[in-house]
Design a protein around this motif. Structure first.
Motif, PDB file in Angstrom:
ATOM      1  N   ARG A 180       0.827  -1.205   0.000  1.00  0.00           N
ATOM      2  CA  ARG A 180       0.000   0.000   0.000  1.00  0.00           C
ATOM      3  C   ARG A 180       0.866   1.261   0.000  1.00  0.00           C
ATOM      4  O   ARG A 180       0.522   2.253  -0.635  1.00  0.00           O
ATOM      5  CB  ARG A 180      -0.930  -0.013   1.215  1.00  0.00           C
ATOM      6  CG  ARG A 180      -2.099   0.907   1.000  1.00  0.00           C
ATOM      7  CD  ARG A 180      -3.118   0.911   2.084  1.00  0.00           C
ATOM      8  NE  ARG A 180      -3.793   2.211   2.068  1.00  0.00           N
ATOM      9  CZ  ARG A 180      -4.850   2.484   1.333  1.00  0.00           C
ATOM     10  NH1 ARG A 180      -5.387   1.574   0.576  1.00  0.00           N
ATOM     11  NH2 ARG A 180      -5.399   3.688   1.371  1.00  0.00           N
ATOM     12  N   ASP A 297      -7.389  -9.234  -4.445  1.00  0.00           N
ATOM     13  CA  ASP A 297      -7.281  -8.646  -3.106  1.00  0.00           C
ATOM     14  C   ASP A 297      -8.167  -7.397  -3.038  1.00  0.00           C
ATOM     15  O   ASP A 297      -7.772  -6.309  -3.475  1.00  0.00           O
ATOM     16  CB  ASP A 297      -5.809  -8.288  -2.853  1.00  0.00           C
ATOM     17  CG  ASP A 297      -5.589  -7.755  -1.437  1.00  0.00           C
ATOM     18  OD1 ASP A 297      -6.575  -7.339  -0.793  1.00  0.00           O
ATOM     19  OD2 ASP A 297      -4.423  -7.768  -0.992  1.00  0.00           O
ATOM     20  N   LEU A 298      -9.358  -7.573  -2.493  1.00  0.00           N
ATOM     21  CA  LEU A 298     -10.334  -6.472  -2.495  1.00  0.00           C
ATOM     22  C   LEU A 298      -9.984  -5.376  -1.499  1.00  0.00           C
ATOM     23  O   LEU A 298     -10.473  -4.247  -1.616  1.00  0.00           O
ATOM     24  CB  LEU A 298     -11.743  -7.000  -2.228  1.00  0.00           C
ATOM     25  CG  LEU A 298     -12.305  -7.938  -3.307  1.00  0.00           C
ATOM     26  CD1 LEU A 298     -13.710  -8.393  -2.943  1.00  0.00           C
ATOM     27  CD2 LEU A 298     -12.314  -7.288  -4.684  1.00  0.00           C
ATOM     28  N   ASP A 299      -9.143  -5.680  -0.512  1.00  0.00           N
ATOM     29  CA  ASP A 299      -8.704  -4.624   0.409  1.00  0.00           C
ATOM     30  C   ASP A 299      -7.742  -3.681  -0.296  1.00  0.00           C
ATOM     31  O   ASP A 299      -7.798  -2.465  -0.125  1.00  0.00           O
ATOM     32  CB  ASP A 299      -8.008  -5.233   1.635  1.00  0.00           C
ATOM     33  CG  ASP A 299      -9.006  -6.017   2.478  1.00  0.00           C
ATOM     34  OD1 ASP A 299     -10.172  -5.587   2.539  1.00  0.00           O
ATOM     35  OD2 ASP A 299      -8.624  -7.067   3.034  1.00  0.00           O
ATOM     36  N   LYS A 300      -6.874  -4.273  -1.099  1.00  0.00           N
ATOM     37  CA  LYS A 300      -5.907  -3.456  -1.824  1.00  0.00           C
ATOM     38  C   LYS A 300      -6.533  -2.806  -3.062  1.00  0.00           C
ATOM     39  O   LYS A 300      -6.131  -1.726  -3.471  1.00  0.00           O
ATOM     40  CB  LYS A 300      -4.727  -4.343  -2.248  1.00  0.00           C
ATOM     41  CG  LYS A 300      -3.379  -3.701  -2.006  1.00  0.00           C
ATOM     42  CD  LYS A 300      -2.259  -4.725  -2.087  1.00  0.00           C
ATOM     43  CE  LYS A 300      -1.757  -4.879  -3.501  1.00  0.00           C
ATOM     44  NZ  LYS A 300      -0.643  -5.837  -3.577  1.00  0.00           N
ATOM     45  N   PRO A 302     -10.104  -1.929  -3.788  1.00  0.00           N
ATOM     46  CA  PRO A 302     -11.538  -1.843  -3.468  1.00  0.00           C
ATOM     47  C   PRO A 302     -12.399  -1.387  -4.648  1.00  0.00           C
ATOM     48  O   PRO A 302     -13.620  -1.553  -4.606  1.00  0.00           O
ATOM     49  CB  PRO A 302     -11.579  -0.819  -2.323  1.00  0.00           C
ATOM     50  CG  PRO A 302     -10.342   0.000  -2.483  1.00  0.00           C
ATOM     51  CD  PRO A 302      -9.311  -0.917  -3.056  1.00  0.00           C
ATOM     52  N   LYS A 347     -15.382   6.823  -4.496  1.00  0.00           N
ATOM     53  CA  LYS A 347     -16.168   6.262  -3.393  1.00  0.00           C
ATOM     54  C   LYS A 347     -16.982   7.359  -2.692  1.00  0.00           C
ATOM     55  O   LYS A 347     -18.151   7.177  -2.372  1.00  0.00           O
ATOM     56  CB  LYS A 347     -15.204   5.582  -2.415  1.00  0.00           C
ATOM     57  CG  LYS A 347     -15.765   5.218  -1.081  1.00  0.00           C
ATOM     58  CD  LYS A 347     -16.359   3.820  -1.094  1.00  0.00           C
ATOM     59  CE  LYS A 347     -16.734   3.381   0.319  1.00  0.00           C
ATOM     60  NZ  LYS A 347     -17.999   2.661   0.330  1.00  0.00           N
TER      61      LYS A 347
END
Ligand code: MN
Length: 385
Positions: A180, A297-300, A302, A347
């Motif tokens: 990140r 990887d949905l956290d990385k 989104p 978002k």
């Protein structure tokens, strides 16, 4: 007899590759009309080489300049010019290779005039998939996907009723293995360094956030009429499998090949025929040797989940998500915001949005405009902090 085609967006990445494809098809395809934006030099060069009956450019002034240099060709301009081309009697198929929302209206005009569509512009389906697919059905028009994943699925589906799942592959983009912190600092050149595919700038940035994959899930939902729950995304860094379908008997059919856009472009142009074309090198399984797969990887990333959420909500929610993302990507391309802010802005706009269900095209376009204005305002506010 040759198939007469119009290429909308002939100076872009897909457009230029489409012309390369037609070069090798021995006259099977006749380029009858081309359109470009502001790159008049390239457009002129293309017009001289392919001798189309119609050329369309963005501005009136450029049209005048081009017309003086092209005697046997009718030069048109602007949205009206695109509309004229999309309704020409002599065109059999329109390749929509325009970028962003500009693809929507000419696609609808072409469908209403019963032209088959080779669709490279995913925003058209993201913004108005319900309307576009309904019109295509009513007018008995084929929508032939040019996006490599959708071309793959299109080639794998021979019995729609027996298909259980669609499996869309993703290369994972340039930040697949980045932390990140690294993404936080990522500049334009890193975001544009796509490991597998050579594409335009907007879609390359979308590939780095995985928004592109989210848009592709929405695109697949409309093109093939699958529920979102039945569309799976897997990361496959080598991009050899362009996508696959799973049948109800447990068989999976995948489409495999070298990662070249020439192949899906050609299939859309020559469909239902297959023929030798620009790609002559056989896929080398031994050289490829490794096919890897990972869960996204949905956290990385989104943005992928956000797009699917918008798709599920339907109505103008995908319009909002797409418009906010596109404006944020433009701002990133102009160095106005950082890489991770593309998602943050999208978002924020999306979360404060209330959409319309079953919108008309005019409502879609006005919501799109409204969200773009809001997004630009938010970006300016953030920059002034
Ligand atoms: Mn794709």
């Amino acid at each position: 007899m040759a198939k007469n085609i119009a290429i909308l967006g002939s100076t872009g990445s897909i457009g230029t590759q489409a012309l390369e494809v037609t070069d090798k098809l021995n006259g099977k395809i006749k380029v009858t009309a081309i359109s470009g934006g502001k790159n008049t030099n390239l457009l002129l060069e293309q017009a001289k080489k392919y001798n189309p009956k119609y050329v369309c450019v963005q501005s009136k002034d450029d049209a005048q300049i081009l017309q003086n240099k092209l005697s046997g060709t009718k030069v048109l301009f602007g949205d009206e010019g695109l509309n004229v081309i999309a309704s020409l009697n002599e065109i059999d198929l329109v390749l929509v290779a325009l970028s962003g929302k500009t693809g929507l209206k000419p696609t609808i005009t072409a469908i209403q005039n019963k032209k088959d569509i080779a669709l490279a512009n995913k925003e058209t389906l993201v913004m108005a998939g319900d309307i576009v697919m309904r019109l295509a059905k009513e007018n008995n028009v084929k929508i032939l996907p040019v996006d490599s994943e959708h071309s793959a699925i299109f080639q794998c589906i021979t019995n729609r009723e027996a298909v259980k799942h669609l499996i869309i592959t993703s290369s994972g983009g340039p930040f697949r293995t980045s932390s990140r912190e690294e993404m936080e600092k990522a500049d334009l050149s890193e975001a544009l360094a796509h490991p597998r595919w050579k594409m335009g700038k907007k879609i390359t940035v979308d590939s780095a956030t995985l928004m592109n994959k989210g848009l592709e899930v929405i695109e697949a939902h409309h093109l093939f009429n699958f529920k979102y729950e039945d569309i799976k995304v897997i990361v496959h860094p080598q991009s050899y499998i362009h996508s696959a379908v799973e049948y109800n008997d447990g068989s999976i059919i995948a489409q495999i090949g070298n990662p070249s856009m020439h192949i899906p472009i050609q299939y859309a142009l020559t469909y239902p025929e297959r023929c030798e074309g620009v790609e002559t090198e056989s896929f080398n399984f031994i050289k490829a040797s490794k096919f890897e797969f990972y869960k996204p990887d949905l956290d990385k990333f989104p943005a992928l989940a956000l797009a699917i959420d918008a798709g599920k909500k339907g109505g103008t929610y995908p319009v909002c998500m797409n418009a906010a993302n596109e404006e944020a990507v433009f701002a990133f391309l102009e160095n106005k915001i950082k890489f991770l802010q593309i998602y943050e802005i999208t978002k924020k706009i999306y979360d404060s949005y209330t959409g319309i269900q079953n919108p008309s095209i005019d409502e879609i376009l006005s919501e799109d405009e409204k969200v773009r204005t809001q997004t630009k305002e938010l970006i300016n506010k953030m920059r002034n902090l």
